[in-house]
Write an enzyme that holds these catalytic residues in place. Structure first.
Site, PDB file in Angstrom:
ATOM      1  N   HIS A  13     -14.868  61.126 139.332  1.00 29.58           N
ATOM      2  CA  HIS A  13     -16.198  61.369 138.754  1.00 29.58           C
ATOM      3  C   HIS A  13     -16.401  62.872 138.674  1.00 29.58           C
ATOM      4  CE1 HIS A  13     -18.397  57.790 137.753  1.00 29.58           C
ATOM      5  NE2 HIS A  13     -17.895  57.172 138.805  1.00 29.58           N
ATOM      6  N   ASP A  39     -21.685  59.457 138.439  1.00 35.45           N
ATOM      7  CA  ASP A  39     -22.039  58.760 139.688  1.00 35.45           C
ATOM      8  C   ASP A  39     -23.465  59.125 140.111  1.00 35.45           C
ATOM      9  OD1 ASP A  39     -21.083  61.370 140.045  1.00 35.45           O
ATOM     10  OD2 ASP A  39     -20.240  60.988 142.027  1.00 35.45           O
ATOM     11  N   TYR A  58     -19.369  61.756 117.990  1.00 38.07           N
ATOM     12  CA  TYR A  58     -20.789  61.541 118.272  1.00 38.07           C
ATOM     13  C   TYR A  58     -21.650  62.379 117.333  1.00 38.07           C
ATOM     14  CZ  TYR A  58     -19.068  59.630 122.726  1.00 38.07           C
ATOM     15  OH  TYR A  58     -18.426  58.908 123.684  1.00 38.07           O
ATOM     16  N   GLU A  75     -26.112  67.317 146.534  1.00 33.53           N
ATOM     17  CA  GLU A  75     -26.734  65.975 146.546  1.00 33.53           C
ATOM     18  C   GLU A  75     -28.262  66.024 146.606  1.00 33.53           C
ATOM     19  OE1 GLU A  75     -24.229  64.469 149.666  1.00 33.53           O
ATOM     20  OE2 GLU A  75     -23.154  63.157 148.277  1.00 33.53           O
TER      21      GLU A  75
END
Ligand SMILES: [Zn+2]
Ligand SMILES: [Zn+2]
Length: 396
Positions: free
Chosen positions: A101, A106, A298, A372
């Site tokens: 990841h 995640d 895209y 985090e």
């Protein structure tokens, strides 16, 4: 709810970290996100949401219907990892060789689960509907396009959609917004120049595709500078040239491959048609044949300016205006563009950089990591945006 909103979110911080690390240890590539989508579905079910699986193969959709009628707002996360090895020596490093990841998806999944946990704890305060969209395969597979084709924006019809990407160029605690264009259309092309091979000492009896390729590369690079309005953006990069085997042989063929980036649909068309015209012109002048293949990637990601203003306003209420930055568009690509082609919405950035902790590496690096703190922070920002859009007045 005011300050208690932050408290309530920080109470779930350990849980958020645990979920993010579980997903980080078990990365799955596009359209193979089976364990990840199972983990998501199980939590959404525990929170009492309506859950639908199997969209775009591994996609998951959750729905919370409010007590009172109102608009429907959707939020989206991508679930896929990248085919690369992780170098980070951390307890939650990838346990699967060749998968990582490294783009922070995640974190996106975790943040949306945190938002689900929060709203499922205050169902009486919700009016209208909240839809959670977990899509597969953002990294090139176009999972978002398939989700849209399979009707993720219907039943109930989505009135607005928001998505975020962690951003290693902005410190944690900051939000970046794009007023309109956020990311580029990212297309690919391949050109095969077919000449006639022969002895290097007798070029007059061959048709040299290498000389033609040289001229073609130079002329293609005149397109952005001479055909595109200087106030618009465009990039053409030829990233691969292949042909020839030895110094004394004129080869039969040369192949060029490149990428084309633009922020405006008419520039996108112009770039494509000019590359083709220049290719045909060079082919004629060197008496070679050219095969031109162009593949649309895209589309341009275009935010609704009203919705971007809403994101800026809602986030400012929690973190102050000084922590909301207006960003210049990036020439990268993002398949959230497909949702924005159908409904108004906004795609924004959540800072995840922390120089003190050495978290400074760009995404798609084998050293990529996030602070985090972005997990509870992201949860708060999404709650504030939904609160603002649905007019719930619970965020304060
Ligand atoms: Zn990526
Ligand atoms: Zn990404």
């Amino acid at each position: 709810m005011g300050n208690t909103l932050k408290e309530k979110i920080y109470e779930m911080k350990d849980w958020l970290v645990e979920i993010r690390r579980t997903i980080h240890r078990h990365p799955e590539l596009g359209f193979e996100e089976v364990e990840t989508s199972t983990l998501i579905s199980e939590w959404l079910q525990k929170f009492g949401l309506e859950v639908k699986r199997g969209m775009a193969k591994t996609g998951v959709v959750g729905l919370l219907k409010g007590k009172n009628p109102g608009r429907t707002v959707a939020i989206r996360a991508d679930m896929d990892a990248l085919p690369m090895d992780e170098i980070n020596q951390v307890p939650y490093a990838s346990q699967i060789k060749g998968k990582m990841h490294a783009c922070g998806h995640d974190a996106h999944v975790t943040i949306l689960l945190g938002v689900a946990r929060f709203f499922s704890s205050v169902p009486d305060h919700v009016k209208g509907n909240i839809k959670w969209v977990f899509q597969p395969a953002e990294e090139g597979g176009g999972g978002g396009r398939i989700m849209v084709e399979e009707g993720v924006l219907e039943n109930p019809k989505v009135d607005a959609i928001f998505g975020a990407h962690v951003f290693p160029f902005l410190s944690v605690g900051k939000v970046g917004i794009y007023e309109r264009e956020g990311l580029a259309a990212a297309d690919r092309f391949a050109i095969k120049i077919i000449g006639k091979g022969g002895h290097a000492a007798s070029p007059h009896v061959s048709k040299d595709p290498i000389l033609a390729a040289g001229h073609l590369i130079t002329q293609i690079h005149s397109i952005v500078s001479r055909n595109i309005n200087p106030l618009e953006s465009g990039v053409i990069t030829i990233g691969k040239v292949s042909g020839g085997t030895a110094s004394n042989i004129i080869p039969d063929e040369v192949e060029l491959m490149g990428t084309v980036r633009s922020l405006n649909p008419s520039v996108r068309e112009e770039l494509k048609s000019r590359i083709e015209q220049v290719t045909q012109g060079v082919a004629r002048s060197f008496s070679v044949h050219c095969r031109f293949d162009f593949e649309n990637g895209y589309p341009v990601l275009i935010n609704d300016s009203e919705m971007s203003r809403l994101v800026g306003l809602a986030c400012s209420k929690g973190i102050g205006k000084e922590n909301v930055e207006v960003l210049k568009p990036s020439m990268g690509g993002e398949d959230f563009a497909y949702y924005l082609e159908k409904v108004p919405g906004s795609f924004f950035r959540l800072g995840c950089r922390n120089e003190g902790k050495g978290i400074v590496h760009p995404y798609h690096s084998s050293l990529f990591d996030i602070d985090e703190e972005v997990l509870p922070f992201g949860v708060e920002m999404f709650i504030r945006i939904i609160d603002q859009y649905l007019g719930l007045e619970i965020a304060g």
